[in-house]
Design an enzyme around this catalytic site. Sequence first.
Site, mmCIF file in Angstrom:
data_model
loop_
_atom_site.group_PDB
_atom_site.id
_atom_site.type_symbol
_atom_site.label_atom_id
_atom_site.label_comp_id
_atom_site.label_asym_id
_atom_site.label_seq_id
_atom_site.Cartn_x
_atom_site.Cartn_y
_atom_site.Cartn_z
ATOM 1 N N SER A 287 87.554 -70.883 25.744
ATOM 2 C CA SER A 287 88.241 -70.364 26.930
ATOM 3 C C SER A 287 88.469 -68.861 26.875
ATOM 4 O O SER A 287 88.261 -68.150 27.870
ATOM 5 C CB SER A 287 89.577 -71.088 27.108
ATOM 6 O OG SER A 287 90.417 -70.919 25.964
ATOM 7 N N ARG B 269 95.004 -73.625 26.372
ATOM 8 C CA ARG B 269 96.302 -74.303 26.252
ATOM 9 C C ARG B 269 97.022 -74.360 27.585
ATOM 10 O O ARG B 269 97.806 -75.271 27.842
ATOM 11 C CB ARG B 269 97.139 -73.626 25.160
ATOM 12 C CG ARG B 269 96.533 -73.923 23.793
ATOM 13 C CD ARG B 269 97.164 -73.185 22.654
ATOM 14 N NE ARG B 269 96.468 -73.539 21.413
ATOM 15 C CZ ARG B 269 96.645 -72.942 20.259
ATOM 16 N NH1 ARG B 269 97.504 -71.944 20.182
ATOM 17 N NH2 ARG B 269 95.974 -73.315 19.199
ATOM 18 N N LYS C 107 86.133 -76.006 12.895
ATOM 19 C CA LYS C 107 87.007 -75.557 13.981
ATOM 20 C C LYS C 107 88.092 -74.659 13.394
ATOM 21 O O LYS C 107 88.946 -75.103 12.632
ATOM 22 C CB LYS C 107 87.637 -76.747 14.704
ATOM 23 C CG LYS C 107 88.536 -76.347 15.874
ATOM 24 C CD LYS C 107 89.100 -77.577 16.570
ATOM 25 C CE LYS C 107 90.030 -77.203 17.711
ATOM 26 N NZ LYS C 107 90.588 -78.388 18.384
ATOM 27 N N ARG D 19 98.939 -74.432 14.491
ATOM 28 C CA ARG D 19 97.991 -75.445 14.004
ATOM 29 C C ARG D 19 97.272 -74.987 12.735
ATOM 30 O O ARG D 19 96.229 -75.519 12.384
ATOM 31 C CB ARG D 19 96.992 -75.782 15.109
ATOM 32 C CG ARG D 19 97.684 -76.428 16.316
ATOM 33 C CD ARG D 19 96.695 -76.886 17.368
ATOM 34 N NE ARG D 19 97.414 -77.652 18.386
ATOM 35 C CZ ARG D 19 97.315 -77.450 19.688
ATOM 36 N NH1 ARG D 19 96.533 -76.484 20.160
ATOM 37 N NH2 ARG D 19 98.000 -78.190 20.547
ATOM 38 N N CYS E 167 91.377 -86.269 20.884
ATOM 39 C CA CYS E 167 92.475 -85.554 20.246
ATOM 40 C C CYS E 167 93.769 -86.094 20.829
ATOM 41 O O CYS E 167 93.756 -86.858 21.802
ATOM 42 C CB CYS E 167 92.348 -84.038 20.463
ATOM 43 S SG CYS E 167 93.357 -83.076 19.292
ATOM 44 N N GLU F 157 83.669 -78.491 4.946
ATOM 45 C CA GLU F 157 84.025 -79.329 6.088
ATOM 46 C C GLU F 157 82.780 -80.008 6.676
ATOM 47 O O GLU F 157 82.804 -81.185 7.038
ATOM 48 C CB GLU F 157 84.706 -78.485 7.169
ATOM 49 C CG GLU F 157 86.115 -78.032 6.835
ATOM 50 C CD GLU F 157 87.146 -79.122 7.096
ATOM 51 O OE1 GLU F 157 86.764 -80.275 7.411
ATOM 52 O OE2 GLU F 157 88.354 -78.824 6.978
ATOM 53 N N TYR G 38 82.133 -73.155 29.888
ATOM 54 C CA TYR G 38 82.677 -73.224 31.242
ATOM 55 C C TYR G 38 81.760 -72.522 32.239
ATOM 56 O O TYR G 38 81.919 -72.690 33.446
ATOM 57 C CB TYR G 38 84.083 -72.603 31.269
ATOM 58 C CG TYR G 38 85.021 -73.261 30.281
ATOM 59 C CD1 TYR G 38 85.632 -74.478 30.573
ATOM 60 C CD2 TYR G 38 85.280 -72.681 29.040
ATOM 61 C CE1 TYR G 38 86.468 -75.097 29.660
ATOM 62 C CE2 TYR G 38 86.116 -73.287 28.121
ATOM 63 C CZ TYR G 38 86.704 -74.499 28.433
ATOM 64 O OH TYR G 38 87.525 -75.114 27.515
ATOM 65 N N LYS H 175 83.374 -74.028 16.299
ATOM 66 C CA LYS H 175 84.266 -73.593 17.376
ATOM 67 C C LYS H 175 85.294 -72.632 16.803
ATOM 68 O O LYS H 175 85.914 -72.962 15.794
ATOM 69 C CB LYS H 175 84.963 -74.809 17.999
ATOM 70 C CG LYS H 175 85.949 -74.470 19.113
ATOM 71 C CD LYS H 175 86.657 -75.718 19.628
ATOM 72 C CE LYS H 175 87.629 -75.360 20.744
ATOM 73 N NZ LYS H 175 88.378 -76.533 21.232
#
Length: 326
Positions: free
Chosen positions: A277, A208, A198, A220, A123, A236, A316, A251
């Site tokens: 996150s 972020r 996404k 976005r 990205c 998609e 994570y 996601k």
Amino acid sequence: MTNANLIFRPRRLRSTPALRSLVRETTLSRQDLVYPLFALDGPEGVRREIGSMPGVFQLSVDELRREAESAANAGVPAVLLFGLPESKDELATTAYADNGVVQRAVRALKADNPDLLVITDVCLCEYMSHGHCGIVRDGYVVNDESLDLLARTALSHAAAGADIVAPSDMMDGRVGALRAALDSQGYTETPIMAYSVKYTSAMYGPFREAADSAPKFGDRKSYQMDPANRREALRELDLDIAEGADMVMVKPALYFLDIVREVRNATDLPVVVYNVSGEYSMVKAAAANGWIDEKSTVLEILTSMKRAGADIILTYHAKDVAGWLE
């Protein structure tokens, strides 16, 4: 109630841990896990905890090597790399620089442990001065001009030794652009893990901060998907598969399990989910306050993702989970 009504008692198969394990329909394994890591450009010896993501760090390349080794020793088979460069501009030049932070991190990790799968996020947002995922013209993120920069980034990652490249930008046609570029330079065996479905999500907030990638203006929503849309996910998906995706991703994961099942039903490609996150941080905050048990909550959440149809989980929690599953 007569005995005839109790010929089958579902509780018979729940009575002991051994029985429950024997008939368990969904099993979470260490082999399902991918551990996201944040590679920080600049001096060595930096391990900077992210305020909104306790236990997650921005890591200089030397510290990244230690963290990846620790995860591999715990049984985590793969890592996903994000880069935090020292400088940014309007063409994301550090994203595809031969000596960029991700490129150096890939070379270091593959030298340390050739068997560790190294996946790279492709990205531009972390490298753009404006924080968007493509080139900006007159305040709008333009699509086709951005594809060349994304392809150059993927090529630089493959040249550094990345096992898998993972485009997350959501520009139309980027999977095809990456596949064509990789094949033209001899990287025909490099798989593409496409962020196919996404959504633009409030759950990305802590990321972020972690990746220093918040857009400097706007949002976005013109390129990431509307969370209200279900059928669009399959459009998609079909486009990315037609363009050459080897794996497809949904996601975020937790609040989109219905979409995970739709995607699972629609393709026999490996399905990846990203336990993002915000999902991570909410669990950590609740556990820190004593409101939930962290281990049992995390295992339940990740198992729900497998049950919905995921083959691979980016999380994570990966290193902790690998230890718990041992």
